[in-house]
Design an enzyme around this catalytic site. Structure first.
Site, short mmCIF file in Angstrom:
data_model
loop_
_atom_site.label_atom_id
_atom_site.label_comp_id
_atom_site.label_asym_id
_atom_site.label_seq_id
_atom_site.Cartn_x
_atom_site.Cartn_y
_atom_site.Cartn_z
N LEU A 151 0.84 40.50 -21.50
CA LEU A 151 1.27 39.37 -22.33
C LEU A 151 2.63 39.68 -22.96
O LEU A 151 2.73 40.56 -23.82
CB LEU A 151 0.24 39.11 -23.43
CG LEU A 151 -1.15 38.72 -22.96
CD1 LEU A 151 -2.11 38.62 -24.13
CD2 LEU A 151 -1.09 37.39 -22.22
N ALA A 152 3.64 38.96 -22.51
CA ALA A 152 4.99 39.28 -22.98
C ALA A 152 5.80 38.02 -23.24
O ALA A 152 7.03 38.02 -23.12
CB ALA A 152 5.69 40.15 -21.95
N ASN A 175 42.43 81.48 -19.87
CA ASN A 175 42.47 81.29 -21.31
C ASN A 175 43.31 80.06 -21.64
O ASN A 175 44.51 80.03 -21.39
CB ASN A 175 43.04 82.51 -22.02
CG ASN A 175 42.78 82.38 -23.51
OD1 ASN A 175 41.64 82.42 -23.95
ND2 ASN A 175 43.83 82.15 -24.27
N GLY A 218 -7.30 41.71 -35.27
CA GLY A 218 -8.55 40.98 -35.11
C GLY A 218 -9.73 41.93 -35.26
O GLY A 218 -9.66 43.08 -34.82
N ARG A 269 7.72 38.45 -36.32
CA ARG A 269 7.73 39.42 -37.42
C ARG A 269 8.78 40.53 -37.23
O ARG A 269 9.09 41.26 -38.16
CB ARG A 269 6.33 40.04 -37.57
CG ARG A 269 5.31 39.07 -38.15
CD ARG A 269 3.87 39.54 -37.94
NE ARG A 269 3.36 39.22 -36.61
CZ ARG A 269 2.13 39.51 -36.16
NH1 ARG A 269 1.30 40.15 -36.96
NH2 ARG A 269 1.76 39.18 -34.94
N LYS A 305 10.48 40.55 -28.67
CA LYS A 305 9.82 41.76 -29.19
C LYS A 305 9.59 42.82 -28.12
O LYS A 305 9.88 44.00 -28.34
CB LYS A 305 8.49 41.38 -29.84
CG LYS A 305 7.67 42.58 -30.27
CD LYS A 305 6.51 42.23 -31.15
CE LYS A 305 5.36 41.63 -30.41
NZ LYS A 305 4.18 41.47 -31.29
C1 UD1 Z 1 -3.47 40.24 -31.10
C2 UD1 Z 1 -4.97 39.87 -31.05
C3 UD1 Z 1 -5.70 40.68 -32.13
C4 UD1 Z 1 -5.49 42.17 -31.89
C5 UD1 Z 1 -4.01 42.49 -31.83
C6 UD1 Z 1 -3.82 43.93 -31.36
C7 UD1 Z 1 -5.18 37.55 -30.35
C8 UD1 Z 1 -5.46 36.15 -30.76
N1 UD1 Z 1 -5.16 38.47 -31.30
O1 UD1 Z 1 -2.96 39.84 -32.36
O2 UD1 Z 1 -7.10 40.40 -32.06
O3 UD1 Z 1 -6.11 42.91 -32.92
O4 UD1 Z 1 -3.31 41.65 -30.88
O5 UD1 Z 1 -2.49 44.34 -31.46
O6 UD1 Z 1 -5.02 37.78 -29.17
N2 UD1 Z 1 1.87 36.41 -26.54
C9 UD1 Z 1 2.14 35.60 -25.46
N3 UD1 Z 1 2.06 34.25 -25.62
C10 UD1 Z 1 1.69 33.67 -26.79
C11 UD1 Z 1 1.41 34.52 -27.90
C12 UD1 Z 1 1.50 35.88 -27.74
O7 UD1 Z 1 2.46 36.08 -24.38
O8 UD1 Z 1 1.63 32.43 -26.83
C13 UD1 Z 1 1.97 37.87 -26.36
C14 UD1 Z 1 2.95 38.55 -27.31
O9 UD1 Z 1 4.24 38.62 -26.70
C15 UD1 Z 1 2.32 39.92 -27.52
C16 UD1 Z 1 0.85 39.70 -27.30
O10 UD1 Z 1 0.72 38.44 -26.66
O11 UD1 Z 1 2.79 40.87 -26.59
C17 UD1 Z 1 0.05 39.70 -28.59
O12 UD1 Z 1 0.59 38.73 -29.46
P1 UD1 Z 1 0.76 39.01 -31.02
O13 UD1 Z 1 1.36 37.83 -31.63
O14 UD1 Z 1 1.39 40.30 -31.22
O15 UD1 Z 1 -0.79 39.07 -31.45
P2 UD1 Z 1 -1.39 39.81 -32.72
O16 UD1 Z 1 -1.24 38.94 -33.89
O17 UD1 Z 1 -0.85 41.17 -32.80
MG MG Z 2 0.63 42.17 -31.82
#
Ligand code: UD1
Ligand code: MG
Length: 459
Positions: free
Chosen positions: A7-8, A373, A140, A14, A21
């Site tokens: 997931l990227a 040298n 979570g 933040r 990120k």
């Molecule tokens: C997420 C988890 C949380 C867990 C935590 C661990 C969910 C709902 N929550 O929260 O339970 O404890 O990670 O670090 O999954 N991303 C997408 N598309 C989106 C949103 C996010 O690709 O629409 C990707 C972000 O780029 C990131 C990852 O998903 O790499 C996680 O997203 P992030 O917003 O960091 O989730 P957390 O709030 O950390």
């Molecule tokens: Mg996260």
């Protein structure tokens, strides 16, 4: 057989950054590269990065990873929504899907392997990584029965005060039987504080889900802001330094030293405070580096010393002494037993064995022989404003203090250059070259004064 999805697509609000990120760097490599590296030993049949926010930039940054596929999530409506984008791509797939958050750079391959094993052995519909954090804020929470079967997952923001007391958190690593997940994905709801489609909501609907605890919670640190990025760097550094200290390297004041994971050290190397070792650097036994030095992409042989100096893209042979305050850059090769000293800069230059350039010099685009040298203040004038030109200096040659060698120029073997000379023509072997105006001494000279004028010599 396993397909990996990372997931990227998120912006990483933040981080408060223009850069996505997952492209933020942790010890020389991006968060995303690190996650991809962690899954490589699993030999996945496909690796898919789900990209969205500034996706072109993310794709460009990953271009060297040949077998990485990209799936677009054009609007970022949550982690569940991100995985929904895979549905058209994995229609006939019947194996497992390993999902990893892209902001999880410290996860170890061994941990993933163990998790996949547990998944297969227990025939789970899904298996997730969890850990007990001293401070679970932001993560979570995962609620399990006494057999580690997941009952409920609640995001921090959606937790009641009582639920927040649970320190068992979701690491953001999941292994799903894809067909089970594919059936529930279309029905996700965004009934939560963030109004997002959570992947965590899908988890509990797919069948038996088991949680696997990661003992070392540092491994599953999620990077959401710059503070967590700095903490991850500290953890990474601690791992690297512990490894080298146990392998026989002395680190004096380890906290002030940084070492990239790509660096290789041999036993009985000593690293002094405020020293930074980066990239593909190799330092062999008996070498003593620092204090206050930066060594990058360089190979230092046995018993080399470097003090308060910067060495990049260079090699130094055994027993040579670099610094204090030297700068080697652009493919420098220093032979054995050389001395490159105070305020000397070498660029794209080769020194033979037992050659010294001890004070205040610049040698660029030069090939220098053995036992030469280089006198204090010797400068190669290698640039005519348009092109760079080479200088060649033969064995045992000595340049006098403040010589300027105007390139292209060749000095033979056993040449002497008189101090203060500007050498613009080649000098053959065994010759003395003097290129300066002769000193004129006017005896008995004194400024003429008239009778009334006095000269105050102290003015
Ligand atoms: C997420 C988890 C949380 C867990 C935590 C661990 C969910 C709902 N929550 O929260 O339970 O404890 O990670 O670090 O999954 N991303 C997408 N598309 C989106 C949103 C996010 O690709 O629409 C990707 C972000 O780029 C990131 C990852 O998903 O790499 C996680 O997203 P992030 O917003 O960091 O989730 P957390 O709030 O950390
Ligand atoms: Mg996260």
């Amino acid at each position: 057989m396993v397909v990996v999805a990372i997931l990227a697509a998120g912006r990483g609000t933040r981080m408060k950054s223009g850069l996505p990120k997952v492209l933020h760097s942790l010890g020389g490599r991006s968060l995303l590269e690190r996650v991809i590296e962690s899954v490589e030993p699993l030999s996945p049949s496909r690796q898919i990065a789900i990209v969205g926010y500034q996706s072109e930039q993310v794709k460009t940054a990953m271009h060297s990873i040949s077998n990485l596929e990209f799936v677009e999530q054009t609007v970022q409506l949550g982690t569940g929504h991100a995985i929904q984008q895979l549905l058209p791509y994995l229609q006939d797939y019947t194996g497992d899907l390993l999902v990893l958050n892209g902001d999880l750079p410290l996860i170890r391959s061994e941990t993933l392997q163990q998790m996949l094993q547990t998944h297969a052995q227990n025939q789970n519909a899904a298996t997730i990584l969890t850990s007990h954090l001293p401070d679970p804020t932001g993560y979570g929470r995962v609620f399990c029965n006494d057999r580690n079967i997941v009952q409920q997952m609640v995001e921090h923001k959606d937790c009641s005060a009582a639920q927040r007391q649970n320190h068992r958190i979701n690491a953001g690593v999941y292994c799903f039987r894809w067909q089970n997940l594919a059936q529930v994905l279309p029905y996700l709801q965004a009934n939560n504080v963030q109004k997002e489609y959570y992947l965590t909501d899908a988890v509990t609907q797919v069948g038996q889900v088991m949680a696997v605890d990661v003992e070392d919670y540092q491994e599953i640190l999620g990077i959401n802001d710059r503070l967590q990025l700095a903490i991850a760097y500290e953890i990474l550094q601690r791992r690297v330094k512990e490894k080298w200290m146990l392998a026989g390297v002395t680190l004096i004041d380890p906290t002030s030293i940084t070492i990239d994971e790509t660096v290789e050290l041999q036993s009985d190397v000593i690293i002094e405070p405020q020293t930074h070792l980066r990239g593909n650097t190799v330092i062999k036994t008996g070498s003593h580096i620092g204090p206050g030095s930066l060594i990058e992409n360089s190979q230092l042989a046995e018993n080399v010393t470097v003090q308060y100096s910067v060495v990049t893209d260079s090699t130094v042979k055994a027993g040579s002494r670099i610094g204090p305050y030297a700068h080697l850059r652009g493919q420098v090769q220093v032979g054995a037993g050389c001395r490159v000293g105070n305020f000397v800069e070498l660029k794209n230059t080769q020194l033979g064995d037992r050659t010294n350039a001890a004070h205040l010099s610049y040698l660029g685009d030069s090939v220098v022989g053995n036992q030469v040298n280089i006198g204090a203040g010797t400068i190669t004038a290698n640039y005519d404003g348009v092109k760079k030109h080479p200088t060649k200096i033969g064995d045992r040659t000595k340049t006098g203090a403040n010589s300027v060698l105007v390139a292209p120029v060749i000095l033979g073997n056993d040449v002497y250059v008189a101090a203060g000379s500007t050498i613009s023509q080649n000098v053959p072997d065994d010759a003395l070259a003097i290129a300066r105006s002769r000193q004129v001494v006017k005896l008995g000279w004194r400024r003429k004064t008239n009778a009334n004028e006095t000269i105050d010599r102290h003015k």
